[in-house]
Design a protein around this motif. Structure first.
Motif, short mmCIF file in Angstrom:
data_model
loop_
_atom_site.label_atom_id
_atom_site.label_comp_id
_atom_site.label_asym_id
_atom_site.label_seq_id
_atom_site.Cartn_x
_atom_site.Cartn_y
_atom_site.Cartn_z
N PHE A 41 0.85 -1.18 0.00
CA PHE A 41 0.00 0.00 0.00
C PHE A 41 0.89 1.23 0.00
CE2 PHE A 41 -2.01 3.48 2.31
CZ PHE A 41 -3.22 3.62 1.63
N ASN A 42 0.76 2.06 -1.04
CA ASN A 42 1.48 3.32 -1.13
C ASN A 42 0.46 4.45 -1.07
OD1 ASN A 42 3.01 5.58 -1.79
ND2 ASN A 42 4.35 4.43 -3.16
N LEU A 43 0.49 5.23 -0.03
CA LEU A 43 -0.51 6.28 0.20
C LEU A 43 -0.63 7.22 -0.99
CD1 LEU A 43 -2.51 7.66 2.12
CD2 LEU A 43 -0.57 8.93 3.09
N LYS A 44 0.47 7.48 -1.68
CA LYS A 44 0.45 8.42 -2.81
C LYS A 44 -0.36 7.90 -3.98
CE LYS A 44 4.87 10.64 -1.74
NZ LYS A 44 4.20 11.91 -1.38
N ASP A 45 -0.64 6.61 -3.99
CA ASP A 45 -1.42 6.04 -5.08
C ASP A 45 -2.93 6.17 -4.87
OD1 ASP A 45 0.89 5.25 -6.37
OD2 ASP A 45 0.93 3.27 -5.43
N TYR A 46 -3.35 6.73 -3.73
CA TYR A 46 -4.78 6.78 -3.39
C TYR A 46 -5.18 8.21 -3.00
CZ TYR A 46 -3.92 1.81 -3.26
OH TYR A 46 -3.53 0.55 -3.59
N PRO A 47 -5.51 9.04 -3.98
CA PRO A 47 -5.88 10.44 -3.69
C PRO A 47 -7.05 10.56 -2.74
CG PRO A 47 -5.48 10.13 -6.04
CD PRO A 47 -5.48 8.77 -5.43
N ASN A 48 -8.00 9.62 -2.80
CA ASN A 48 -9.16 9.72 -1.93
C ASN A 48 -8.79 9.57 -0.46
OD1 ASN A 48 -8.75 6.80 -2.31
ND2 ASN A 48 -10.68 6.58 -1.17
N LYS A 101 -8.99 -5.35 -1.29
CA LYS A 101 -8.77 -3.90 -1.24
C LYS A 101 -7.98 -3.59 0.02
CE LYS A 101 -11.90 -0.95 -2.39
NZ LYS A 101 -13.14 -0.14 -2.48
N PHE A 102 -7.56 -2.33 0.13
CA PHE A 102 -6.95 -1.83 1.35
C PHE A 102 -7.96 -0.95 2.08
CE2 PHE A 102 -3.40 -2.33 -1.69
CZ PHE A 102 -2.71 -3.32 -1.02
N ILE A 103 -7.94 -1.02 3.42
CA ILE A 103 -8.84 -0.19 4.20
C ILE A 103 -8.03 0.53 5.29
CG2 ILE A 103 -9.50 -2.16 5.68
CD1 ILE A 103 -12.28 -0.79 5.93
N VAL A 104 -8.18 1.85 5.35
CA VAL A 104 -7.41 2.69 6.26
C VAL A 104 -8.23 2.96 7.51
CG1 VAL A 104 -6.33 4.96 6.54
CG2 VAL A 104 -6.14 3.73 4.37
N ASN A 105 -7.59 2.74 8.67
CA ASN A 105 -8.24 2.97 9.97
C ASN A 105 -9.53 2.17 10.10
OD1 ASN A 105 -6.15 4.79 10.37
ND2 ASN A 105 -7.39 6.58 9.85
N SER A 106 -9.60 1.05 9.40
CA SER A 106 -10.75 0.13 9.45
C SER A 106 -12.06 0.76 8.98
CB SER A 106 -10.94 -0.43 10.87
OG SER A 106 -9.81 -1.18 11.25
N GLU A 107 -12.00 1.91 8.29
CA GLU A 107 -13.24 2.53 7.85
C GLU A 107 -13.17 3.19 6.49
OE1 GLU A 107 -14.48 5.68 10.38
OE2 GLU A 107 -12.44 6.41 10.77
N HIS A 108 -12.00 3.58 6.00
CA HIS A 108 -11.89 4.26 4.71
C HIS A 108 -11.29 3.30 3.68
CE1 HIS A 108 -12.92 7.95 6.69
NE2 HIS A 108 -11.82 7.93 7.44
N TRP A 109 -12.09 2.96 2.65
CA TRP A 109 -11.60 2.08 1.60
C TRP A 109 -10.71 2.86 0.65
CZ3 TRP A 109 -12.25 -2.98 2.10
CH2 TRP A 109 -13.32 -3.45 2.87
#
Length: 314
Positions: A41-48, A101-109
């Motif tokens: 998971f690279n944060l820069k790849d996910y603008p949302n 998929k990846f999910i950030v903080n268990s709530e943001h896809w």
């Protein structure tokens, strides 16, 4: 021939070739080397995610393989933007294609955008669409450093030749062969097993391998070529220093009592034998006495009630 995909397969899982996660675009969201899957998971790849203003505390991998759990497969943070998670291939069974998929903080896809090569759209149980990755696990992948090279001579006027078989569920697009001076070739990394295959000429003509006499009849009244990929196995017996003759005997040599005579090397009795994938029963015969392998704890009864040592080739 598309219905050839109905063939049942040995699920010795292996892989399609993958992109490196050191690049800014991870492409598929994962990498596979050896017996490990690394999710990236690279944060820069996910603008949302990057632009929503919330801090990234944890990133999890969620997919069909863990019932879309939001907080089970926690990733390791490598720096401010990069997270990874390593899993053994043995964690993935029964299927060839897993959505995740990846999910950030268990709530943001984290939404993979259209420029990600292996991201597709799918419908959730709630009826809305979302982008997902596909973790493709096949029993083969193409590489110049593979162990098996398939060659087809001739067909110089063909525009495209594809190798298809049980190792990729008769996929008609995956293994594109390269032109050579006298035909076509592709090299695969294959685990030990018995595989069926054919060449597809320009998308519509399915051809058995003219150079391979080994064939088996298929359900359409035609034939598929067959290849038996084997692995070298070293059998070793380090006891019985005073023995005069030690024989390796097993189902792979019809339990011969004389054919595979072991050689004494550095104090151990050694025999190298190429074996097909799967389970093999064996024993040692030490000066006429049958014994199981003293360092191999895996043993099974055969149909006649004898206890044999077990060698698994995979």
């Amino acid at each position: 021939m598309k219905t050839q995909q109905k063939y049942s397969l040995f699920l010795f899982i292996f892989i399609i070739s993958l992109s490196s996660f050191s690049q800014s675009k991870t492409k598929k969201g994962y990498d596979i080397k050896g017996e490990e899957v690394t999710f990236i998971f690279n944060l820069k790849d996910y603008p949302n995610i990057e632009n929503n203003g919330d801090s990234v505390d944890d990133v999890f991998v969620s997919g069909e393989f863990n019932n879309w759990a939001k907080d089970q497969w926690r990733m390791t943070k490598l720096n401010d933007t990069l997270y990874t998670l390593k899993k053994d291939l043995s964690d993935f069974t029964t299927d060839f294609d897993w959505e995740f998929k990846f999910i950030v903080n268990s709530e943001h896809w984290a939404e993979p955008t259209s420029d990600f090569k292996n991201a597709t759209d799918a419908m959730s149980d709630q009826g809305w669409y979302y982008g997902v990755y596909n973790l493709k696990l096949y029993s083969a992948f193409a590489t110049d450093y593979g162990n098996i090279t398939f060659r087809l001579k001739g067909y110089e006027n063909a525009k495209k030749v594809i190798l298809s078989g049980t190792f990729n569920r008769w996929d008609e697009t995956g293994f594109k062969m390269k032109r050579t001076e006298d035909g076509w070739k592709v090299t695969l990394q294959l685990r030990p097993d018995i595989y069926q295959y054919k060449f597809i000429i320009d998308g519509n003509f399915w051809l058995t391998d003219p150079q391979n006499p080994s064939k088996t009849e298929n359900e359409f009244g035609g034939y598929n070529s067959v290849i038996d990929v084997q692995k070298n196995v070293k059998f070793r017996l380090c006891d019985y220093q005073d023995a005069e003759i030690v024989i390796l005997s097993g189902d792979f040599n019809n339990w011969s009592e004389h054919e595979f005579e072991m050689q004494k090397v550095d104090g151990c009795w050694i025999y190298n034998q190429r074996l097909s994938g799967g389970k093999h029963h064996y024993k040692f015969i030490v000066d006429g006495e049958w014994i199981t392998d003293p360092i191999n704890t895996v043993k099974e009864y055969d149909d006649e009630g004898n206890i044999n040592s077990v060698c698994m080739v995979k």
